[in-house]
Enzyme design. Structure first.
Site, PDB file in Angstrom:
ATOM      1  N   SER A   8       3.343  -1.106  -4.989  1.00  0.00           N
ATOM      2  CA  SER A   8       2.216  -0.619  -4.188  1.00  0.00           C
ATOM      3  C   SER A   8       1.976  -1.541  -3.003  1.00  0.00           C
ATOM      4  O   SER A   8       1.611  -2.709  -3.154  1.00  0.00           O
ATOM      5  CB  SER A   8       0.949  -0.543  -5.048  1.00  0.00           C
ATOM      6  OG  SER A   8      -0.142  -0.251  -4.207  1.00  0.00           O
ATOM      7  N   HIS A  33       5.029   2.862  -2.947  1.00  0.00           N
ATOM      8  CA  HIS A  33       3.771   3.534  -3.293  1.00  0.00           C
ATOM      9  C   HIS A  33       2.743   3.178  -2.218  1.00  0.00           C
ATOM     10  O   HIS A  33       2.480   2.002  -1.948  1.00  0.00           O
ATOM     11  CB  HIS A  33       3.296   3.084  -4.670  1.00  0.00           C
ATOM     12  CG  HIS A  33       2.075   3.807  -5.145  1.00  0.00           C
ATOM     13  ND1 HIS A  33       2.121   5.061  -5.707  1.00  0.00           N
ATOM     14  CD2 HIS A  33       0.755   3.443  -5.123  1.00  0.00           C
ATOM     15  CE1 HIS A  33       0.896   5.448  -6.031  1.00  0.00           C
ATOM     16  NE2 HIS A  33       0.049   4.486  -5.678  1.00  0.00           N
ATOM     17  N   ASP A  35      -1.116   3.704  -0.845  1.00  0.00           N
ATOM     18  CA  ASP A  35      -2.483   4.092  -1.229  1.00  0.00           C
ATOM     19  C   ASP A  35      -3.351   4.344  -0.007  1.00  0.00           C
ATOM     20  O   ASP A  35      -3.623   3.427   0.770  1.00  0.00           O
ATOM     21  CB  ASP A  35      -3.116   2.972  -2.064  1.00  0.00           C
ATOM     22  CG  ASP A  35      -2.474   2.845  -3.423  1.00  0.00           C
ATOM     23  OD1 ASP A  35      -2.449   3.848  -4.159  1.00  0.00           O
ATOM     24  OD2 ASP A  35      -1.990   1.743  -3.751  1.00  0.00           O
ATOM     25  N   MET A  37      -7.082   5.432   1.132  1.00  0.00           N
ATOM     26  CA  MET A  37      -8.462   5.546   0.613  1.00  0.00           C
ATOM     27  C   MET A  37      -9.425   5.840   1.757  1.00  0.00           C
ATOM     28  O   MET A  37      -9.287   5.266   2.832  1.00  0.00           O
ATOM     29  CB  MET A  37      -8.865   4.225  -0.042  1.00  0.00           C
ATOM     30  CG  MET A  37      -7.919   3.755  -1.118  1.00  0.00           C
ATOM     31  SD  MET A  37      -8.440   2.154  -1.742  1.00  0.00           S
ATOM     32  CE  MET A  37      -7.095   1.802  -2.882  1.00  0.00           C
ATOM     33  N   HIS A  66      -0.212   8.296  -2.220  1.00  0.00           N
ATOM     34  CA  HIS A  66      -1.314   8.564  -3.156  1.00  0.00           C
ATOM     35  C   HIS A  66      -2.604   8.660  -2.354  1.00  0.00           C
ATOM     36  O   HIS A  66      -3.128   7.657  -1.867  1.00  0.00           O
ATOM     37  CB  HIS A  66      -1.356   7.384  -4.164  1.00  0.00           C
ATOM     38  CG  HIS A  66      -2.488   7.443  -5.126  1.00  0.00           C
ATOM     39  ND1 HIS A  66      -2.883   6.337  -5.867  1.00  0.00           N
ATOM     40  CD2 HIS A  66      -3.324   8.452  -5.506  1.00  0.00           C
ATOM     41  CE1 HIS A  66      -3.893   6.663  -6.647  1.00  0.00           C
ATOM     42  NE2 HIS A  66      -4.188   7.932  -6.439  1.00  0.00           N
ATOM     43  N   MET A  68      -6.373   9.015  -2.024  1.00  0.00           N
ATOM     44  CA  MET A  68      -7.683   8.907  -2.680  1.00  0.00           C
ATOM     45  C   MET A  68      -8.725   9.302  -1.650  1.00  0.00           C
ATOM     46  O   MET A  68      -9.507   8.486  -1.168  1.00  0.00           O
ATOM     47  CB  MET A  68      -7.881   7.474  -3.188  1.00  0.00           C
ATOM     48  CG  MET A  68      -7.079   7.177  -4.440  1.00  0.00           C
ATOM     49  SD  MET A  68      -6.770   5.421  -4.697  1.00  0.00           S
ATOM     50  CE  MET A  68      -5.293   5.239  -3.730  1.00  0.00           C
ATOM     51  N   MET A 137      -4.167   7.446 -13.679  1.00  0.00           N
ATOM     52  CA  MET A 137      -4.778   6.195 -13.223  1.00  0.00           C
ATOM     53  C   MET A 137      -5.124   5.348 -14.446  1.00  0.00           C
ATOM     54  O   MET A 137      -5.853   5.793 -15.334  1.00  0.00           O
ATOM     55  CB  MET A 137      -6.051   6.474 -12.411  1.00  0.00           C
ATOM     56  CG  MET A 137      -5.813   7.153 -11.071  1.00  0.00           C
ATOM     57  SD  MET A 137      -4.628   6.342  -9.989  1.00  0.00           S
ATOM     58  CE  MET A 137      -5.343   4.709  -9.802  1.00  0.00           C
ATOM     59  N   ASP A 175      -0.475   4.167 -12.672  1.00  0.00           N
ATOM     60  CA  ASP A 175      -0.924   3.416 -11.499  1.00  0.00           C
ATOM     61  C   ASP A 175      -2.147   2.570 -11.851  1.00  0.00           C
ATOM     62  O   ASP A 175      -3.223   3.112 -12.127  1.00  0.00           O
ATOM     63  CB  ASP A 175      -1.258   4.409 -10.375  1.00  0.00           C
ATOM     64  CG  ASP A 175      -1.584   3.719  -9.064  1.00  0.00           C
ATOM     65  OD1 ASP A 175      -1.445   2.481  -8.984  1.00  0.00           O
ATOM     66  OD2 ASP A 175      -1.968   4.434  -8.119  1.00  0.00           O
TER      67      ASP A 175
HETATM   68  C1  DX5 Z   1      -5.608   1.615  -7.003  1.00  0.00           C
HETATM   69  C2  DX5 Z   1      -4.293   1.984  -6.375  1.00  0.00           C
HETATM   70  C3  DX5 Z   1      -3.142   1.280  -6.970  1.00  0.00           C
HETATM   71  C4  DX5 Z   1      -3.148  -0.222  -6.772  1.00  0.00           C
HETATM   72  C5  DX5 Z   1      -2.390  -0.837  -7.908  1.00  0.00           C
HETATM   73  O1  DX5 Z   1      -6.592   2.485  -6.570  1.00  0.00           O
HETATM   74  O2  DX5 Z   1      -4.058   3.377  -6.507  1.00  0.00           O
HETATM   75  O3  DX5 Z   1      -1.908   1.825  -6.488  1.00  0.00           O
HETATM   76  O4  DX5 Z   1      -2.591  -0.622  -5.559  1.00  0.00           O
HETATM   77  O5  DX5 Z   1      -2.506  -2.217  -7.832  1.00  0.00           O
HETATM   78  P1  DX5 Z   1      -2.349  -3.152  -9.111  1.00  0.00           P
HETATM   79  O6  DX5 Z   1      -0.941  -2.972  -9.602  1.00  0.00           O
HETATM   80  O7  DX5 Z   1      -2.614  -4.516  -8.567  1.00  0.00           O
HETATM   81  O8  DX5 Z   1      -3.354  -2.706 -10.124  1.00  0.00           O
HETATM   82 ZN    ZN Z   2      -2.024   4.233  -6.078  1.00  0.00          ZN
END
Ligand code: DX5
Ligand code: ZN
Length: 218
Positions: A8, A33, A35, A37, A66, A68, A137, A175
């Site tokens: 990630s 990956h 993220d 947000m 991903h 969010m 999650m 994740d």
């Molecule tokens: C959280 C993200 C994850 C995050 C995982 O909302 O979707 O992808 O980056 O990070 P770690 O592996 O540090 O929990």
């Molecule tokens: Zn993620």
């Protein structure tokens, strides 16, 4: 099929993004990956299109994006244009999930659905045949570096049963809080894709941690 490892980028060093992307290119990792947000669906804002464009410029492996964000339909074409190969949206963020998944597929991407820790796997009963990847999650979304929620193993087993019962090829992704402490048990439970942020990027030797996850023998 061997386990798919998706580091990630949220945990990468954004001042040295080309270096970190290149490290993943040269590693045993399979996907990036990413993220995204919006500060509304989750209580954090990560990064947006210009940063993804910079990552995409250097990335030589598939982008597993991903989202969010609420009402993700608004940005499906944009993420397709930015090179996403898999686009995952949240079950909790969609009013018309079936329509959203069709839209993702019509743009040529694989369609993923993420479930928050409180959302039961059985909510996917009527839609699982339209999903290419389910992201369970294992932390509450919004931040890297949180502790893994133990109930996830049970959800993996339930999801695996659902997928097998219907004879589907849907991938199971985990994740949040993935590390050497839980990876083997997750793989045994039926996981196909492990996302790892902190465990990779906060390590002294990120490539060897990626290799460790990739080569877990059961
Ligand atoms: C959280 C993200 C994850 C995050 C995982 O909302 O979707 O992808 O980056 O990070 P770690 O592996 O540090 O929990
Ligand atoms: Zn993620």
């Amino acid at each position: 099929m061997s386990i798919i490892i998706a580091p990630s980028i949220l945990a990468a060093d954004f001042a040295n993004i080309e270096r970190d992307v290149d490290m993943i290119n040269k590693s045993y990792a399979d996907w990036f990956h990413i993220d995204i947000m919006d500060g509304v669906f989750v209580p954090n804002i990560s990064f947006g299109m210009p940063v993804l464009k910079a990552i995409q410029k250097h990335a030589k492996k598939p982008l597993d994006v991903h989202l969010m964000i609420i009402d993700p339909d608004r940005y499906v074409e944009t993420f397709s244009d930015l090179g996403a190969e898999i686009l995952t949206i949240h079950f909790e963020a969609c009013n018309n999930l079936h329509r959203s998944l069709q839209k993702i597929k019509s743009c040529g991407m694989k369609a993923g659905v993420a479930l928050n820790p409180h959302t039961p796997v059985e909510f996917l009963n009527s839609i699982i045949q339209d999903i290419d990847l389910v992201c369970l999650m294992s932390v509450n979304p919004g931040f890297g570096g949180q502790s893994f929620i133990e109930n996830t193993y049970k959800k993996v087993e339930e999801l695996k049963m659902l997928i097998q019962k219907k004879g589907l090829n849907c991938l199971i992704e985990i994740d949040g809080g993935v590390s050497d402490q839980n990876a083997a048990k997750l793989i045994t439970s039926g996981v196909d894709v492990l996302v790892a942020g902190s465990y990779v990027f906060k390590a002294i030797d990120p490539q060897s941690n990626i290799k460790f996850l990739k080569q877990i023998q059961l």
